[in-house]
Design a protein around this motif. Sequence first.
Motif, PDB file in Angstrom:
ATOM      1  N   SER A  49       0.796  -1.503   0.112  1.00  0.00           N
ATOM      2  CA  SER A  49      -0.223  -0.342  -0.347  1.00  0.00           C
ATOM      3  C   SER A  49       1.291   1.212   0.166  1.00  0.00           C
ATOM      4  O   SER A  49       0.625   2.314   0.747  1.00  0.00           O
ATOM      5  CB  SER A  49      -0.891  -0.223   1.367  1.00  0.00           C
ATOM      6  OG  SER A  49      -1.477  -1.094   1.137  1.00  0.00           O
ATOM      7  N   SER A  50       1.887   1.407  -0.871  1.00  0.00           N
ATOM      8  CA  SER A  50       2.931   2.280  -1.028  1.00  0.00           C
ATOM      9  C   SER A  50       2.341   3.459  -1.367  1.00  0.00           C
ATOM     10  O   SER A  50       2.891   4.321  -0.146  1.00  0.00           O
ATOM     11  CB  SER A  50       3.684   2.207  -2.019  1.00  0.00           C
ATOM     12  OG  SER A  50       3.123   1.535  -3.764  1.00  0.00           O
ATOM     13  N   ILE A  51       1.188   4.180  -2.265  1.00  0.00           N
ATOM     14  CA  ILE A  51       0.935   5.417  -2.391  1.00  0.00           C
ATOM     15  C   ILE A  51      -0.154   5.932  -1.253  1.00  0.00           C
ATOM     16  O   ILE A  51      -0.079   6.902  -0.448  1.00  0.00           O
ATOM     17  CB  ILE A  51      -0.685   4.998  -3.732  1.00  0.00           C
ATOM     18  CG1 ILE A  51       0.452   4.855  -5.212  1.00  0.00           C
ATOM     19  CG2 ILE A  51      -0.931   6.397  -3.428  1.00  0.00           C
ATOM     20  CD1 ILE A  51      -0.696   4.221  -5.921  1.00  0.00           C
ATOM     21  N   PHE A  52      -1.013   4.984  -0.875  1.00  0.00           N
ATOM     22  CA  PHE A  52      -1.663   5.121   0.420  1.00  0.00           C
ATOM     23  C   PHE A  52      -0.577   5.905   2.106  1.00  0.00           C
ATOM     24  O   PHE A  52      -0.564   6.510   2.271  1.00  0.00           O
ATOM     25  CB  PHE A  52      -2.377   3.903   0.986  1.00  0.00           C
ATOM     26  CG  PHE A  52      -3.192   4.306   2.450  1.00  0.00           C
ATOM     27  CD1 PHE A  52      -4.550   4.772   2.813  1.00  0.00           C
ATOM     28  CD2 PHE A  52      -2.397   3.576   3.399  1.00  0.00           C
ATOM     29  CE1 PHE A  52      -5.292   5.537   3.521  1.00  0.00           C
ATOM     30  CE2 PHE A  52      -3.334   3.783   5.098  1.00  0.00           C
ATOM     31  CZ  PHE A  52      -4.228   4.504   4.676  1.00  0.00           C
ATOM     32  N   ALA A  54       2.667   6.625   1.940  1.00  0.00           N
ATOM     33  CA  ALA A  54       3.203   7.838   1.637  1.00  0.00           C
ATOM     34  C   ALA A  54       2.873   8.779   1.704  1.00  0.00           C
ATOM     35  O   ALA A  54       3.033  10.122   2.350  1.00  0.00           O
ATOM     36  CB  ALA A  54       3.842   8.154  -0.328  1.00  0.00           C
ATOM     37  N   THR A  55       1.138   8.671   1.606  1.00  0.00           N
ATOM     38  CA  THR A  55       0.533   9.711   1.809  1.00  0.00           C
ATOM     39  C   THR A  55      -0.161  10.751   3.306  1.00  0.00           C
ATOM     40  O   THR A  55       0.321  11.713   3.221  1.00  0.00           O
ATOM     41  CB  THR A  55      -1.125   9.535   0.806  1.00  0.00           C
ATOM     42  OG1 THR A  55      -0.823   9.305  -0.569  1.00  0.00           O
ATOM     43  CG2 THR A  55      -2.320  11.033   1.438  1.00  0.00           C
ATOM     44  N   THR A  58       3.652  11.078   4.595  1.00  0.00           N
ATOM     45  CA  THR A  58       3.555  13.069   4.102  1.00  0.00           C
ATOM     46  C   THR A  58       2.930  13.876   5.531  1.00  0.00           C
ATOM     47  O   THR A  58       3.059  14.982   5.368  1.00  0.00           O
ATOM     48  CB  THR A  58       2.800  13.335   2.705  1.00  0.00           C
ATOM     49  OG1 THR A  58       3.459  12.805   2.243  1.00  0.00           O
ATOM     50  CG2 THR A  58       3.209  15.111   2.369  1.00  0.00           C
ATOM     51  N   ALA A 100      -5.553  10.315   2.474  1.00  0.00           N
ATOM     52  CA  ALA A 100      -4.945   9.328   2.471  1.00  0.00           C
ATOM     53  C   ALA A 100      -6.876   8.194   2.365  1.00  0.00           C
ATOM     54  O   ALA A 100      -6.466   7.323   1.814  1.00  0.00           O
ATOM     55  CB  ALA A 100      -4.629   8.959   3.571  1.00  0.00           C
ATOM     56  N   LEU A 103      -8.594   8.053  -0.836  1.00  0.00           N
ATOM     57  CA  LEU A 103      -7.712   6.999  -1.323  1.00  0.00           C
ATOM     58  C   LEU A 103      -8.377   5.401  -1.129  1.00  0.00           C
ATOM     59  O   LEU A 103      -8.560   4.361  -1.854  1.00  0.00           O
ATOM     60  CB  LEU A 103      -6.216   6.482  -1.163  1.00  0.00           C
ATOM     61  CG  LEU A 103      -5.668   7.731  -1.653  1.00  0.00           C
ATOM     62  CD1 LEU A 103      -3.966   7.523  -0.722  1.00  0.00           C
ATOM     63  CD2 LEU A 103      -5.339   7.354  -3.565  1.00  0.00           C
ATOM     64  N   SER A 125     -11.933  10.463  -8.340  1.00  0.00           N
ATOM     65  CA  SER A 125     -10.786  11.767  -8.057  1.00  0.00           C
ATOM     66  C   SER A 125     -10.517  12.674  -8.416  1.00  0.00           C
ATOM     67  O   SER A 125     -10.136  13.384  -7.849  1.00  0.00           O
ATOM     68  CB  SER A 125      -9.873  10.634  -8.720  1.00  0.00           C
ATOM     69  OG  SER A 125     -10.325   9.076  -8.157  1.00  0.00           O
ATOM     70  N   TYR A 129      -9.439  15.320  -4.941  1.00  0.00           N
ATOM     71  CA  TYR A 129      -8.081  15.983  -4.855  1.00  0.00           C
ATOM     72  C   TYR A 129      -7.740  17.085  -6.285  1.00  0.00           C
ATOM     73  O   TYR A 129      -6.496  17.449  -5.391  1.00  0.00           O
ATOM     74  CB  TYR A 129      -7.107  14.184  -5.276  1.00  0.00           C
ATOM     75  CG  TYR A 129      -7.378  13.183  -5.251  1.00  0.00           C
ATOM     76  CD1 TYR A 129      -7.087  12.423  -3.567  1.00  0.00           C
ATOM     77  CD2 TYR A 129      -7.450  12.045  -6.174  1.00  0.00           C
ATOM     78  CE1 TYR A 129      -7.595  11.707  -3.137  1.00  0.00           C
ATOM     79  CE2 TYR A 129      -8.064  10.492  -4.980  1.00  0.00           C
ATOM     80  CZ  TYR A 129      -7.453  10.396  -4.250  1.00  0.00           C
ATOM     81  OH  TYR A 129      -8.083   9.255  -3.897  1.00  0.00           O
ATOM     82  N   ARG A 275      -3.934  -0.544  -3.761  1.00  0.00           N
ATOM     83  CA  ARG A 275      -4.518   0.252  -4.622  1.00  0.00           C
ATOM     84  C   ARG A 275      -5.425   0.316  -5.427  1.00  0.00           C
ATOM     85  O   ARG A 275      -5.760  -1.121  -6.119  1.00  0.00           O
ATOM     86  CB  ARG A 275      -3.335  -0.435  -6.097  1.00  0.00           C
ATOM     87  CG  ARG A 275      -1.491  -0.088  -5.768  1.00  0.00           C
ATOM     88  CD  ARG A 275      -0.654  -1.095  -6.396  1.00  0.00           C
ATOM     89  NE  ARG A 275      -0.828  -2.867  -6.080  1.00  0.00           N
ATOM     90  CZ  ARG A 275      -0.306  -2.831  -6.528  1.00  0.00           C
ATOM     91  NH1 ARG A 275       0.796  -3.232  -6.963  1.00  0.00           N
ATOM     92  NH2 ARG A 275      -0.516  -4.401  -6.008  1.00  0.00           N
TER      93      ARG A 275
END
Length: 343
Positions: A49-52, A54-55, A58, A100, A103, A125, A129, A275
């Motif tokens: 779950s890299s996108i979640f 990373a968000t 941040t 997040a 997402l 989206s 966003y 994802r």
Amino acid sequence: MASSADCASGYCPRVFLTYEPSLAGNAVLLALFAVLIPVTFALGIKYKSSIFAATVDTGLALEVVGYIGRVLLHSSPNDRSYFILFIIGTVIGPTFICAALFLIMPQIVAVYGEEFRSWRPDWFSYLFYALLTISAALELAGGIVSTIRDDSGDIDTGVRVLVVGLAIQLVALAIFIFHAMLFAIAVRTRHHTLDIKFAGIYNSGSFKIFLLAFSLATLLLVVRTAYRLVVVAEGYDSSIAQSEILLLILDGLMVLLATILLTVFFPGRVLPDSRPQTMTRRVSKTPLRPIRPAPYEQPSVHNSPTYYSSSIRSSRQAHSPKKSQYPIQPAPQRSMVDSDALW
């Protein structure tokens, strides 16, 4: 505080805080936000779950920056650079936490089925966003202008821009909650068959607890955003803005609890993939059409060595079917309804 000599000389330094921020309270929040960063990062790698992750990270990193500014303000309450760190970090950080949340929603919809949603996936989206991007840009610009300038007109302009940015974020959360409620009502009231492929997910107790944690995290961010909107609208020198207890509880604690909920009940633990592009089941936008059979073509017999026109003519007369007394009614055509058009 400004000294009387400075004000008498025509320059009165700007007062940001009328109190010394608590070192213990701000240091605890700083440490907790910092600890959550590697934990979320590790969970993102483990559950793909890299996108979640990373968000969320941040947003946590910005919160750390903000509370570093708060800790530094303990010794210098009116230091401009420390106050800018505090404002920028604690204002923009929760915006990424909200992103997040957005997402996760398409994956929850994919588990139950696209037929229950109240929005088109192509604008979900883009809308949310885009709102968060505009909100973050206005918050950054308004926060810098309202703190770096000393002219009252510039300060008021920066505050208004910051208020608009926070208001857009609150509107985005309100729209998000509204459509999430419509989706929940549709799941409970409509008689649609759920996808058996995800039966192990939506029938599990862990998934129901995750939905409860997800809803609670959303409400916590709504409370925080509404509070921060009121604080900025009232002005930095207002009583509500100068109350550290309200700030630590209604801002820092709300964001911390929301992030803890998203970390403890990590989406990748209950959802097969965090994802969105692999979870979303697209529904065809064009109605299905029945396949028409190709017209029957008789093989050519003109080149056959046994072809005789008289024999073919007699054969057709001998084997021609009799006309039926009752005319054949054409089969009724079934109207194919596009399920996506119903939304």
